[in-house]
Scaffold this active site. Structure first.
Site, PDB file in Angstrom:
ATOM      1  N   MET A  35       0.799  -1.226   0.000  1.00 22.63           N
ATOM      2  CA  MET A  35       0.000   0.000   0.000  1.00 22.63           C
ATOM      3  C   MET A  35       0.831   1.274   0.000  1.00 22.63           C
ATOM      4  SD  MET A  35      -2.866  -1.288  -0.446  1.00 22.63           S
ATOM      5  CE  MET A  35      -3.883   0.172  -0.452  1.00 22.63           C
ATOM      6  N   LYS A 190     -26.125  25.625  20.865  1.00 20.36           N
ATOM      7  CA  LYS A 190     -25.799  24.198  20.931  1.00 20.36           C
ATOM      8  C   LYS A 190     -24.765  23.927  22.013  1.00 20.36           C
ATOM      9  CE  LYS A 190     -22.814  22.518  18.077  1.00 20.36           C
ATOM     10  NZ  LYS A 190     -22.119  22.144  16.830  1.00 20.36           N
TER      11      LYS A 190
END
Length: 310
Positions: A35, A190
């Site tokens: 990879m 929030k």
């Protein structure tokens, strides 16, 4: 002027190249068996003005590494100027120390991009504007607000609109769109008890009977926006729609949004849509290809980019 696409969002790169009436420069981005990433540029770029298009979205580390190796390859190939076009700048949410012994990863990523060989950066709706100062090279931060405002005017014409920021931090972004639409602004108060979890506490502003447009830069898990939509409807809003620049959509976000009382969610194609996003009944994509193409053309011609914001 040369355009190179890495692997994170090739459809967007192809659309940008088509808008500029230029072919994509031939290049390969491959992986070895373990990879490791290998890059090879097949066209001559010596003395050229090169633009590399790569969002550092999921898988963020692989896409970031592709970008860094491509920048290094171009520098070693003697490109005159290299512009990293990063429609979605990953790690942008780590723009400050969130606690003791934590990193500022956005600054680290900025250092890596500069050291790899970028001469300038072109991006869209940075999560935090101060990230521009993390770079020691020019950064052009484009905004999706004009694109969103045009789409809202076309689709919600004649409706009693109110723009809503889902948190205090997004007020500047929401206000810019509200000003373009000549409408009012509301704010969701929030609280976030822990990372990835949000709890709506209050709606600041009178949303009774209004068609509310929530505006944000990133939708990740979708919890904040779903909670905000529910809070707006509980406070008497007629409907709740969402406009977001970057659709990260991690985990079960698409299903969560599909089950939420959201009339429609609009995202740009800064991140390539997954199959779940493409088949979703209430998620729609707007392309940023013309915006990126015009900004790249102006950078190449050394003309003003800031006038694009008007």
């Amino acid at each position: 002027m040369k355009i190179i696409a890495c692997n994170s969002n090739r459809p967007l790169a192809e659309a940008v190249a088509a808008a500029l009436n230029l072919p994509l420069t031939q290049a390969s981005v491959r992986r070895f068996a373990d990879m490791e990433i290998f890059v090879e540029i097949h066209d001559n770029v010596r003395g050229e003005d090169v633009f590399v298009i790569q969002s550092t979205s999921y898988p963020a580390n692989d896409n970031l590494m592709e970008l860094l190796i491509m920048l290094d390859a171009l520098r070693r190939a003697s490109a005159k100027r290299i512009t990293a076009v990063i429609p979605y700048f990953g790690y942008a949410r780590q723009d400050r120390k969130s606690g003791s012994r934590t990193p500022i990863s956005a600054k680290l990523v900025a250092n890596l991009i500069v050291e790899a060989g970028a001469d300038r950066v072109l991006t869209l709706d940075l999560h935090a504007g101060q990230i521009q100062g993390f770079f020691d090279i020019p950064v052009d931060n484009l905004f999706a607000a004009p694109l969103f405002a045009r789409d809202i005017m076309e689709r919600y014409k004649g409706r009693d609109l109110m723009v809503v920021s889902p948190d205090v931090g997004g007020v500047v972004r929401a206000r810019a769109i509200a000003a373009r639409l000549h409408t009012d602004l509301a704010i969701i108060d929030k609280r976030r008890p822990r990372a990835g979890v949000s709890e709506v506490m209050n709606v600041i502003g009178d949303v009774e009977g209004r068609d509310c447009i929530l505006v944000d830069d990133i939708v990740d898990s979708g919890g904040t926006l779903c909670n905000a939509a529910e809070a707006l409807l509980k406070n008497g809003a007629r409907s709740a729609s969402v406009y977001v620049t970057h659709g990260v959509f991690s985990g079960g976000a698409v299903a969560r949004i599909g089950a939420a009382p959201i009339e429609a969610m609009v995202v740009t194609d800064s991140i390539q849509a997954t199959e779940a996003v493409r088949v979703s009944s209430n998620i729609r994509q707007l392309t940023i290809a013309p915006l990126l193409a015009e900004a790249m053309r102006r950078i190449s011609e050394e003309s003003s980019v800031s006038t694009l914001f008007n």
